[in-house]
Enzyme design. Structure first.
Site, PDB file in Angstrom:
ATOM      1  N   GLY A  77       0.780  -1.412  -0.379  1.00 41.87           N
ATOM      2  CA  GLY A  77       0.179   0.249   0.293  1.00 41.87           C
ATOM      3  C   GLY A  77       1.053   1.397  -0.271  1.00 41.87           C
ATOM      4  N   SER A 102       1.024   3.460  -2.170  1.00 40.81           N
ATOM      5  CA  SER A 102       0.631   3.316  -4.088  1.00 40.81           C
ATOM      6  C   SER A 102       1.277   5.509  -4.227  1.00 40.81           C
ATOM      7  CB  SER A 102      -0.358   3.946  -4.581  1.00 40.81           C
ATOM      8  OG  SER A 102      -1.551   4.427  -3.617  1.00 40.81           O
ATOM      9  N   ILE A 139       1.496   6.780   3.951  1.00 45.20           N
ATOM     10  CA  ILE A 139       1.914   6.230   5.508  1.00 45.20           C
ATOM     11  C   ILE A 139       3.318   5.351   4.809  1.00 45.20           C
ATOM     12  CG2 ILE A 139       2.108   4.541   7.077  1.00 45.20           C
ATOM     13  CD1 ILE A 139      -0.585   6.139   8.178  1.00 45.20           C
ATOM     14  N   GLY A 140       2.743   4.593   3.275  1.00 43.89           N
ATOM     15  CA  GLY A 140       3.727   3.283   3.041  1.00 43.89           C
ATOM     16  C   GLY A 140       4.494   4.255   2.818  1.00 43.89           C
ATOM     17  N   TYR A 190     -14.806  -1.226   8.165  1.00 44.75           N
ATOM     18  CA  TYR A 190     -13.677  -0.193   8.394  1.00 44.75           C
ATOM     19  C   TYR A 190     -13.642  -0.635   9.862  1.00 44.75           C
ATOM     20  CZ  TYR A 190      -9.117   1.947   9.243  1.00 44.75           C
ATOM     21  OH  TYR A 190      -8.479   2.401   8.955  1.00 44.75           O
TER      22      TYR A 190
END
Length: 253
Positions: free
Chosen positions: A9, A11, A16-17, A164
């Site tokens: 994740g 992208s 955060i990734g 979620y």
């Protein structure tokens, strides 16, 4: 020892990734990251097709090998595809950061089986299968690290985010049990809740309102959680496992 890290994740450059990838690369770790543009295209922040390649080049500037892959984590074969590609390009990974998430708004009156499945496939099924495959293939015997991203579902209710909250909350339970199972392999497993973090989705009004809830007077930034993750994957953190860490900057609800 520069250990190969896999980050899901990553992208968006503001996410955060991407921040985790930067901190790990700066620490000397080769990095392999995944992204999935169709999800970002559905979200308010949108998708910029060039950003994954820009991130790759930025990470290579730190002098480490870098790989990337566009990967649909809802696929049953996602875990096997990912680790096969990582081994082909970089070698056997020692670090797994389960950062990718699926999030849309719903509540008891609007939830649908289709939307719940989408949350489940990414938030808990993919996280569990990636972690399991990582452990099954880990033969180094020490300094293995799995870090899962959670969102403090047991800290407070999250009205309007039922799918979620339900699926991300399951990550806490999985983290604790998996840590007990794979400790003998030399792997630690932890989860981190970064609290409200400005990854590009916050308006100035939202940031202003949230800032008052932090002792420091500001909201969380991606680098805040990335630095904590850098510690959790370090050799100095070998005695930390099975923990749900609320690194929220003193956030007052």
């Amino acid at each position: 020892m520069n250990r190969i890290a896999v980050v899901t994740g990553a992208s968006r450059l503001k996410g955060i990734g991407a921040a985790v990838c930067r901190e790990l690369a700066k620490a000397g770790h080769p990095v392999f990251f995944t992204y999935w543009s169709p999800y970002d295209e559905e979200m308010p922040w949108g998708s910029v097709a060039s950003e994954p390649q820009v991130l790759k080049e930025e990470l290579e500037g730190f002098g480490v090998p870098v790989g990337l892959m566009e990967l649909d984590l809802t696929s049953m074969e996602a875990a096997d595809l990912l680790f096969r590609k990582v081994r082909e390009q970089l070698g056997q990974p020692s670090i797994l950061i389960n950062n990718a998430a699926y999030s849309t708004k719903d509540d008891y009156s609007t939830i649908t089986p289709e939307d719940l499945d989408k949350h489940y496939f990414v938030n808990i099924r993919a996280t569990t299968l990636l972690s399991s495959r990582f452990a099954q293939q880990f033969t180094i015997g020490r300094a293995g690290r799995i870090v899962n991203l959670t969102s403090g579902q047991f800290q407070r209710p999250m009205p309007g985010e039922l799918s979620y909250a339900t699926t991300k909350g399951a990550i806490d339970a999985m983290t604790i049990t998996l840590a007990a199972e794979v400790g003998k392999l030399g792997i630690t497993v932890n989860a981190i809740n970064p609290g409200p973090t400005d990854t590009g989705w916050m308006t100035e009004e939202i940031k202003s309102g949230l800032s008052e809830m932090f002792p420091s007077g500001r909201v969380g930034l991606p680098i805040d959680v990335a630095r904590t993750i850098k510690f959790l994957v370090s050799e100095e953190a070998e005695w930390v496992t099975g923990q749900i860490i609320h690194s929220e900057g003193g956030f007052r609800r």
